[in-house]
Write a protein that holds these residues in place. Sequence first.
Motif, mmCIF file in Angstrom:
data_model
loop_
_atom_site.group_PDB
_atom_site.id
_atom_site.type_symbol
_atom_site.label_atom_id
_atom_site.label_comp_id
_atom_site.label_asym_id
_atom_site.label_seq_id
_atom_site.Cartn_x
_atom_site.Cartn_y
_atom_site.Cartn_z
ATOM 1 N N HIS A 67 27.595 42.250 41.457
ATOM 2 C CA HIS A 67 28.081 41.577 42.668
ATOM 3 C C HIS A 67 29.575 41.882 42.786
ATOM 4 O O HIS A 67 30.418 41.114 42.311
ATOM 5 C CB HIS A 67 27.830 40.074 42.608
ATOM 6 C CG HIS A 67 26.381 39.708 42.657
ATOM 7 N ND1 HIS A 67 25.646 39.744 43.827
ATOM 8 C CD2 HIS A 67 25.523 39.326 41.681
ATOM 9 C CE1 HIS A 67 24.401 39.387 43.574
ATOM 10 N NE2 HIS A 67 24.294 39.131 42.278
ATOM 11 N N MET A 68 29.881 42.987 43.415
ATOM 12 C CA MET A 68 31.259 43.475 43.413
ATOM 13 C C MET A 68 32.220 42.559 44.157
ATOM 14 O O MET A 68 33.421 42.601 43.931
ATOM 15 C CB MET A 68 31.318 44.885 43.999
ATOM 16 C CG MET A 68 30.953 44.989 45.463
ATOM 17 S SD MET A 68 31.140 46.675 46.118
ATOM 18 C CE MET A 68 29.825 47.543 45.255
ATOM 19 N N MET A 69 31.733 41.713 45.046
ATOM 20 C CA MET A 69 32.612 40.848 45.831
ATOM 21 C C MET A 69 33.074 39.614 45.066
ATOM 22 O O MET A 69 33.995 38.923 45.483
ATOM 23 C CB MET A 69 31.894 40.378 47.089
ATOM 24 C CG MET A 69 30.634 39.581 46.804
ATOM 25 S SD MET A 69 30.063 38.506 48.150
ATOM 26 C CE MET A 69 31.086 37.067 47.890
ATOM 27 N N MET A 70 32.447 39.309 43.929
ATOM 28 C CA MET A 70 32.689 38.047 43.244
ATOM 29 C C MET A 70 33.825 38.136 42.231
ATOM 30 O O MET A 70 33.981 39.128 41.536
ATOM 31 C CB MET A 70 31.421 37.586 42.522
ATOM 32 C CG MET A 70 30.300 37.164 43.433
ATOM 33 S SD MET A 70 28.923 36.511 42.442
ATOM 34 C CE MET A 70 27.707 36.206 43.717
ATOM 35 N N ASP A 71 34.568 37.048 42.126
ATOM 36 C CA ASP A 71 35.570 36.875 41.088
ATOM 37 C C ASP A 71 34.940 36.033 39.985
ATOM 38 O O ASP A 71 34.634 34.848 40.185
ATOM 39 C CB ASP A 71 36.813 36.184 41.661
ATOM 40 C CG ASP A 71 37.949 36.058 40.654
ATOM 41 O OD1 ASP A 71 37.676 35.945 39.439
ATOM 42 O OD2 ASP A 71 39.118 36.057 41.085
ATOM 43 N N ALA A 72 34.737 36.620 38.824
ATOM 44 C CA ALA A 72 34.020 35.937 37.740
ATOM 45 C C ALA A 72 34.808 34.776 37.149
ATOM 46 O O ALA A 72 34.241 33.954 36.424
ATOM 47 C CB ALA A 72 33.671 36.936 36.633
ATOM 48 N N LEU A 73 36.099 34.697 37.437
ATOM 49 C CA LEU A 73 36.921 33.640 36.846
ATOM 50 C C LEU A 73 37.160 32.472 37.801
ATOM 51 O O LEU A 73 37.298 31.333 37.366
ATOM 52 C CB LEU A 73 38.257 34.217 36.370
ATOM 53 C CG LEU A 73 38.123 35.333 35.314
ATOM 54 C CD1 LEU A 73 39.489 35.802 34.851
ATOM 55 C CD2 LEU A 73 37.290 34.887 34.123
ATOM 56 N N GLU A 84 39.574 39.514 51.456
ATOM 57 C CA GLU A 84 39.569 39.024 50.074
ATOM 58 C C GLU A 84 38.449 39.663 49.259
ATOM 59 O O GLU A 84 38.670 40.142 48.133
ATOM 60 C CB GLU A 84 39.424 37.503 50.073
ATOM 61 C CG GLU A 84 39.585 36.857 48.704
ATOM 62 C CD GLU A 84 39.548 35.349 48.766
ATOM 63 O OE1 GLU A 84 39.642 34.710 47.697
ATOM 64 O OE2 GLU A 84 39.415 34.799 49.890
ATOM 65 N N VAL A 85 37.242 39.701 49.811
ATOM 66 C CA VAL A 85 36.128 40.242 49.031
ATOM 67 C C VAL A 85 36.245 41.758 48.885
ATOM 68 O O VAL A 85 35.803 42.322 47.880
ATOM 69 C CB VAL A 85 34.761 39.857 49.632
ATOM 70 C CG1 VAL A 85 34.587 38.358 49.646
ATOM 71 C CG2 VAL A 85 34.543 40.440 51.005
ATOM 72 N N THR A 86 36.867 42.427 49.849
ATOM 73 C CA THR A 86 37.045 43.879 49.730
ATOM 74 C C THR A 86 38.020 44.201 48.611
ATOM 75 O O THR A 86 37.772 45.100 47.787
ATOM 76 C CB THR A 86 37.540 44.474 51.059
ATOM 77 O OG1 THR A 86 36.584 44.195 52.091
ATOM 78 C CG2 THR A 86 37.719 45.980 50.950
ATOM 79 N N LEU A 87 39.137 43.498 48.567
ATOM 80 C CA LEU A 87 40.108 43.730 47.493
ATOM 81 C C LEU A 87 39.508 43.394 46.138
ATOM 82 O O LEU A 87 39.723 44.118 45.151
ATOM 83 C CB LEU A 87 41.375 42.909 47.745
ATOM 84 C CG LEU A 87 42.224 43.368 48.928
ATOM 85 C CD1 LEU A 87 43.345 42.372 49.203
ATOM 86 C CD2 LEU A 87 42.805 44.757 48.678
ATOM 87 N N GLN A 88 38.750 42.305 46.072
ATOM 88 C CA GLN A 88 38.084 41.937 44.810
ATOM 89 C C GLN A 88 37.103 43.013 44.388
ATOM 90 O O GLN A 88 37.019 43.373 43.203
ATOM 91 C CB GLN A 88 37.357 40.606 44.964
ATOM 92 C CG GLN A 88 36.736 40.082 43.681
ATOM 93 C CD GLN A 88 37.774 39.740 42.635
ATOM 94 O OE1 GLN A 88 38.668 38.934 42.883
ATOM 95 N NE2 GLN A 88 37.669 40.354 41.464
ATOM 96 N N ALA A 89 36.359 43.544 45.350
ATOM 97 C CA ALA A 89 35.392 44.595 45.042
ATOM 98 C C ALA A 89 36.077 45.825 44.474
ATOM 99 O O ALA A 89 35.600 46.422 43.498
ATOM 100 C CB ALA A 89 34.604 44.959 46.299
ATOM 101 N N LEU A 90 37.193 46.231 45.047
ATOM 102 C CA LEU A 90 37.911 47.410 44.553
ATOM 103 C C LEU A 90 38.414 47.188 43.131
ATOM 104 O O LEU A 90 38.355 48.096 42.291
ATOM 105 C CB LEU A 90 39.064 47.754 45.494
ATOM 106 C CG LEU A 90 38.638 48.294 46.864
ATOM 107 C CD1 LEU A 90 39.836 48.366 47.804
ATOM 108 C CD2 LEU A 90 37.980 49.663 46.734
ATOM 109 N N GLU A 91 38.888 45.985 42.844
ATOM 110 C CA GLU A 91 39.331 45.671 41.481
ATOM 111 C C GLU A 91 38.149 45.709 40.510
ATOM 112 O O GLU A 91 38.240 46.263 39.401
ATOM 113 C CB GLU A 91 39.983 44.290 41.445
ATOM 114 C CG GLU A 91 41.326 44.210 42.145
ATOM 115 C CD GLU A 91 41.889 42.799 42.112
ATOM 116 O OE1 GLU A 91 41.359 41.953 41.350
ATOM 117 O OE2 GLU A 91 42.859 42.543 42.850
ATOM 118 N N ASN A 92 37.036 45.108 40.915
ATOM 119 C CA ASN A 92 35.856 45.061 40.049
ATOM 120 C C ASN A 92 35.293 46.457 39.786
ATOM 121 O O ASN A 92 34.879 46.771 38.659
ATOM 122 C CB ASN A 92 34.772 44.192 40.684
ATOM 123 C CG ASN A 92 35.067 42.710 40.578
ATOM 124 O OD1 ASN A 92 35.824 42.273 39.711
ATOM 125 N ND2 ASN A 92 34.478 41.916 41.457
#
Length: 401
Positions: A67-73, A84-92
């Motif tokens: 789930h690339m959009m999710m922040d596990a923390l 927000e979810v796009t930037l999170q996805a790129l980091e993940n």
Amino acid sequence: MTTTLFHNCDLFTGTKNEVTPDAWFTVDDDTGRLTALGTGNQHGEADHVEDLQGQYVMPGLVDAHTHMMMDALTNKLYYLTETEVTLQALENLRSALRAGVTYVRDCGAAFDVDIKLNKYRAKHPFVGPEILPSGRPMSMTGGHGDFTEGEHGETTWGYLVDSPEEMRHAVRLAFKEGAKNIKVMSTGGIMSATDQVDDTELSLEELTMAVKEAHSKHMTVAAHAEGAKGIHNAIVAGVDSVEHGCYLRPEDVELMKEKGTYLTPTLIAGYTIPKFGQGKLPQYMLDKAEAFLDDFFENVGRALQAGVNLAFGTDSGTPFNEFKDAPLELGLMVKAGATNYQALHAAGLGSATLLRVDKDYGSLEEGKFADFLVLKENPLADVSAVQQVDKKVYQHGQQKF
């Protein structure tokens, strides 16, 4: 054509339970594909040469459930913006590749961010695994995946479907957007506050319609399925894979073998919540995870021993289940009863075959993309070797980390 020779390595191709010593392989630098493999010094000339110094080489991991959009923390699912979810996805995705994951299937993303990143990648390159996107998942109203925003639920994380005809329409919308897989929620789940994991949610008729529509358009279907009845319905409906399978019954293991259904256990997703979530997660999540964890490992272990088709998936992005920790799933699969080879095969050809990309990914064979990891220790002897933090990661023959 320019080529690179990689030599002086112990090679695990992913196709059989052995490591070939003193191996070499060549890669076409233009296409990123393997052109030849062998042993010893009979390798001919190449434009570039890389000495792997006797280290171990294995295929990159193919993670069939992320789930690339999710922040596990933070575990935030409500009131997210597309930015927000796009930037999170790129980091993940960057973190996943660094961990050794070279191909992912995303199993549910708000705003279809996985589809959009996959589309835009050629024009706007980024560092990360190749992507097989699912877009927004299919959920019943009030079920697992119904994360609504606003007084009237005007924006949803997934498609809300409450009849076979609504399912048909939703699958066609996903197809129009560019999904390559359809994710259906056949049971409740840990992260949804309104249900229990053994609640049966999407009906057999709705699931059957999802499979019928998806398969007619060359898409696969992955079923979130934790409770026994919902697992059974998903198998009967003809889904390609059961995701999680916490309360998988012996009779349904046999049905999966008969129908060729894959199991993607995602053991790490159940493991991290009680281990790291005390005092940090809602009590309902902790209660649900703690209640089924022992049964989860036992039931998955029984399926492994029975020889069910096995894929590798992490559910990365769920609570405290970070993309960087993907290799831990291999060890948990072994803990549940898999052999080292079973776990590694699942993370290569198993997942690649489920995703229908095994012609290009999942093993190191002539003509396939040169996605591989370079490790200090032998993963066939101990799968924890893949957890090496400073391992080298190659994608299409190019070192990324």
